[in-house]
Design a protein around this motif. Structure first.
Motif, PDB file in Angstrom:
ATOM      1  N   GLY A 121       0.803  -1.218   0.000  1.00  0.00           N
ATOM      2  CA  GLY A 121       0.000   0.000   0.000  1.00  0.00           C
ATOM      3  C   GLY A 121       0.830   1.259   0.000  1.00  0.00           C
ATOM      4  O   GLY A 121       2.012   1.251   0.340  1.00  0.00           O
ATOM      5  N   GLY A 122       0.186   2.364  -0.368  1.00  0.00           N
ATOM      6  CA  GLY A 122       0.895   3.642  -0.408  1.00  0.00           C
ATOM      7  C   GLY A 122       0.524   4.490   0.786  1.00  0.00           C
ATOM      8  O   GLY A 122       0.310   3.989   1.872  1.00  0.00           O
ATOM      9  N   SER A 171      -5.372   2.239   1.970  1.00  0.00           N
ATOM     10  CA  SER A 171      -4.550   1.232   1.281  1.00  0.00           C
ATOM     11  C   SER A 171      -3.988   0.234   2.290  1.00  0.00           C
ATOM     12  O   SER A 171      -3.688  -0.898   1.954  1.00  0.00           O
ATOM     13  N   GLY A 172      -3.843   0.667   3.542  1.00  0.00           N
ATOM     14  CA  GLY A 172      -3.293  -0.215   4.578  1.00  0.00           C
ATOM     15  C   GLY A 172      -4.174  -1.404   4.891  1.00  0.00           C
ATOM     16  O   GLY A 172      -3.692  -2.473   5.253  1.00  0.00           O
ATOM     17  N   VAL A 173      -5.483  -1.249   4.717  1.00  0.00           N
ATOM     18  CA  VAL A 173      -6.416  -2.329   5.050  1.00  0.00           C
ATOM     19  C   VAL A 173      -6.186  -3.523   4.131  1.00  0.00           C
ATOM     20  O   VAL A 173      -6.041  -4.665   4.587  1.00  0.00           O
ATOM     21  N   GLY A 210      11.188  -0.931  10.263  1.00  0.00           N
ATOM     22  CA  GLY A 210      10.754   0.433   9.971  1.00  0.00           C
ATOM     23  C   GLY A 210       9.373   0.734  10.537  1.00  0.00           C
ATOM     24  O   GLY A 210       8.469  -0.096  10.488  1.00  0.00           O
ATOM     25  N   LEU A 211       9.241   1.942  11.061  1.00  0.00           N
ATOM     26  CA  LEU A 211       7.997   2.344  11.724  1.00  0.00           C
ATOM     27  C   LEU A 211       6.817   2.485  10.771  1.00  0.00           C
ATOM     28  O   LEU A 211       5.674   2.264  11.156  1.00  0.00           O
ATOM     29  N   GLU A 212       7.094   2.849   9.498  1.00  0.00           N
ATOM     30  CA  GLU A 212       5.959   3.141   8.611  1.00  0.00           C
ATOM     31  C   GLU A 212       5.125   1.892   8.312  1.00  0.00           C
ATOM     32  O   GLU A 212       3.936   1.991   8.006  1.00  0.00           O
ATOM     33  N   LEU A 213       5.733   0.711   8.427  1.00  0.00           N
ATOM     34  CA  LEU A 213       4.982  -0.520   8.147  1.00  0.00           C
ATOM     35  C   LEU A 213       4.352  -1.115   9.406  1.00  0.00           C
ATOM     36  O   LEU A 213       3.674  -2.139   9.340  1.00  0.00           O
TER      37      LEU A 213
END
Length: 378
Positions: A63-64, A69-71, A93-96
Motif C-alpha cells: 500500500g501507499g 490502502s493499509g487495510v 521500519g515504523l511506517e509498516l
C-alpha cells in the motif's frame, strides 16, 4: 506453500538501505543456524545474495500513503502469514508497523519491530504510532541514542528494547584480506595517479548524502593536488548525478572529481581512499559507508550529528564538521590528509580493533537471533 518459516521479515523495499540490509543479513543468519526465515517486500529487485543464502523473498503490495490502502495490505499480509506457518513477524521500519500490527493480531504471531529512525524523531511520534509500539513484543534499535530516547518517551517499553548496533561483514572489510592487486585494479579503472591523495564519498547519490557540500569544500582546497571519487548507486534515477556533474564542471573541478558507478569491490575501493567523507545534510541512522571505511582503518570526516558522534566516539582518526559548512569540511579533509604515515598506521590499528568488537555483522544478527529464541513458541 509452507516454507516452514518461523520468521518473516517485512521490509518496504529491497534496496541498499540499512533496513533492507538488516532484513537480509538477519534472515541469512537465521537460515544458517538451523532456523528458517523469509522476506516479504513491496518494491525493489531480489539481490543475488538472498538466493545464495537460501532466503525466500515474496513480493507483496504494502500500500501507499492513501488512508485505506493499509487495510488491503494488512489482509494480504495476514494471508501470507497464515499460508506460510510464520511464528514471528519482524517488521523493519515504523511506517509498516500499523499493517504489521493488524496482521500479527489477526494471526496471533509474535511481533518484533526494528526502529531505524533518527533519535530526534522519537519524541515527535504521533499518538497512534506510540500506541502501536506499546503492543510490540520486542524492539530492536541500532543506536544507543534511540534506545535512550525511546525509553524516556515510552517507559512502558523500556524492558523490551534491545540495542543491536548496525554492523558490517568484517571478513570482507578487513585490510589483511584485500590484496594489493585488487586495489591496483581499482586505481587503474578509475585512472587514479599513484602520487595523489584520494578523498572518497561512498554511498548512494542522494541529496541528503552531502555530495554538494563536498564539491563546495573541494573548491576551497585547490592548492592540494588531490582526486575525489564519489561512488555508489543512483538513489532516484540519474538526474541528481547529472546535475552534480554540471556543478563540478562549472567550478572547474572536472579533472579532480570522478562520479563513479556502483562498485562491486567496495573493500578495494575504500583501500584506495586516504580519507572517507560522509558530509550528510540530515542525520542518517545507518552510516554503513563510514563503518566500512573505519573497518579498513581509513580516516573519516563526517557531519556533526549526535548519531555520528556516537558512531565515532573514541576514534582518533575522525573529524566532525557542522552540517552544510563547506569550510569546516575542507579543513577537516586537510587535517586528515596531513596525518603522518606512522601515526596513521598506529591509529588505524586501534580503530580496527575497536570496531571489530562493536560493529560486526555477527553481533548485529546475534541480537535478533537471541530475541527469536526468546519468543519461539514452546
Amino acid at each position: 506453500g509452507r516454507w516452514g518459516a518461523c520468521v518473516l521479515n517485512l521490509v518496504r523495499s529491497l534496496d541498499q538501505s540499512g533496513e533492507a540490509r538488516m532484513a537480509s543479513e538477519g534472515a541469512a543468519a537465521r537460515n544458517y543456524t538451523g532456523g528458517s526465515a523469509a522476506i516479504a517486500y513491496d518494491a525493489g529487485s531480489v539481490p543475488p545474495e538472498l538466493q545464495r543464502h537460501g532466503t525466500q523473498a515474496t513480493e507483496i503490495r504494502l500500500g501507499g500513503r492513501a488512508p485505506f490502502s493499509g487495510v488491503g495490505a494488512a489482509k494480504r499480509l495476514t494471508k501470507l502469514i497464515a499460508d506460510s506457518g510464520v511464528d514471528i513477524l519482524h517488521v523493519h521500519g515504523l511506517e509498516l508497523l500499523p499493517i504489521a500490527r493488524a496482521a500479527a493480531t489477526e494471526t496471533d504471531v509474535k511481533l518484533v519491530l526494528g526502529i531505524n529512525v533518527d533519535s530526534g524523531r522519537i519524541a515527535r511520534l504521533p499518538k497512534r504510532l506510540r500506541a502501536a509500539i506499546e503492543t510490540v513484543d520486542e524492539i530492536i534499535v541500532v543506536s544507543a541514542l534511540t534506545e535512550h530516547e525511546l525509553g524516556r518517551a515510552m517507559p512502558a517499553v523500556a524492558e523490551r528494547i534491545t540495542l543491536a548496533p548496525f554492523g558490517v561483514d568484517l571478513s570482507r572489510f578487513d585490510p589483511a584480506q584485500v590484496t594489493a592487486h585488487r586495489v591496483i585494479q581499482m586505481a587503474q579503472q578509475w585512472r587514479v595517479p599513484d602520487d595523489r591523495p584520494v578523498v572518497m564519498l561512498p554511498g548512494r547519490f542522494a541529496k541528503e548524502r552531502g555530495h554538494r557540500a563536498l564539491v563546495e569544500a573541494l573548491s576551497l582546497i585547490r592548492d592540494v593536488d588531490l582526486r575525489c571519487i564519489m561512488v555508489g548507486p543512483d538513489a532516484e534515477g540519474p538526474s541528481f548525478r547529472h546535475q552534480l556533474g554540471k556543478e563540478i564542471a562549472t567550478l572547474g573541478l572536472a579533472d579532480r572529481v570522478l562520479l563513479a558507478e556502483e562498485c562491486r569491490d567496495m573493500p578495494a575501493a575504500l583501500m584506495l581512499a586516504d580519507v572517507g567523507v560522509a558530509p550528510y545534510t540530515a542525520p542518517a541512522v545507518h552510516n554503513r559507508a563510514i563503518i566500512e571505511a573505519m573497518a579498513l582503518g581509513r580516516p573519516v570526516v563526517a557531519t556533526d550529528f549526535p548519531v555520528s558522534r556516537e558512531l565515532l566516539e573514541n576514534n582518533d582518526m575522525a573529524w566532525l564538521a557542522p552540517a552544510d559548512d563547506a569550510m569546516a569540511v575542507s579543513w577537516a579533509i586537510r587535517e586528515a590528509l596531513a596525518l603522518p604515515i606512522e601515526q596513521r598506521e598506529l591509529l588505524s590499528q586501534r580503530v580496527i580493533e575497536m570496531l571489530s568488537d562493536q560493529r560486526s555483522r555477527t553481533r548485529m544478527c546475534g541480537a535478533a537471533l537471541d530475541i527469536y529464541q526468546r519468543l519461539r513458541p514452546e
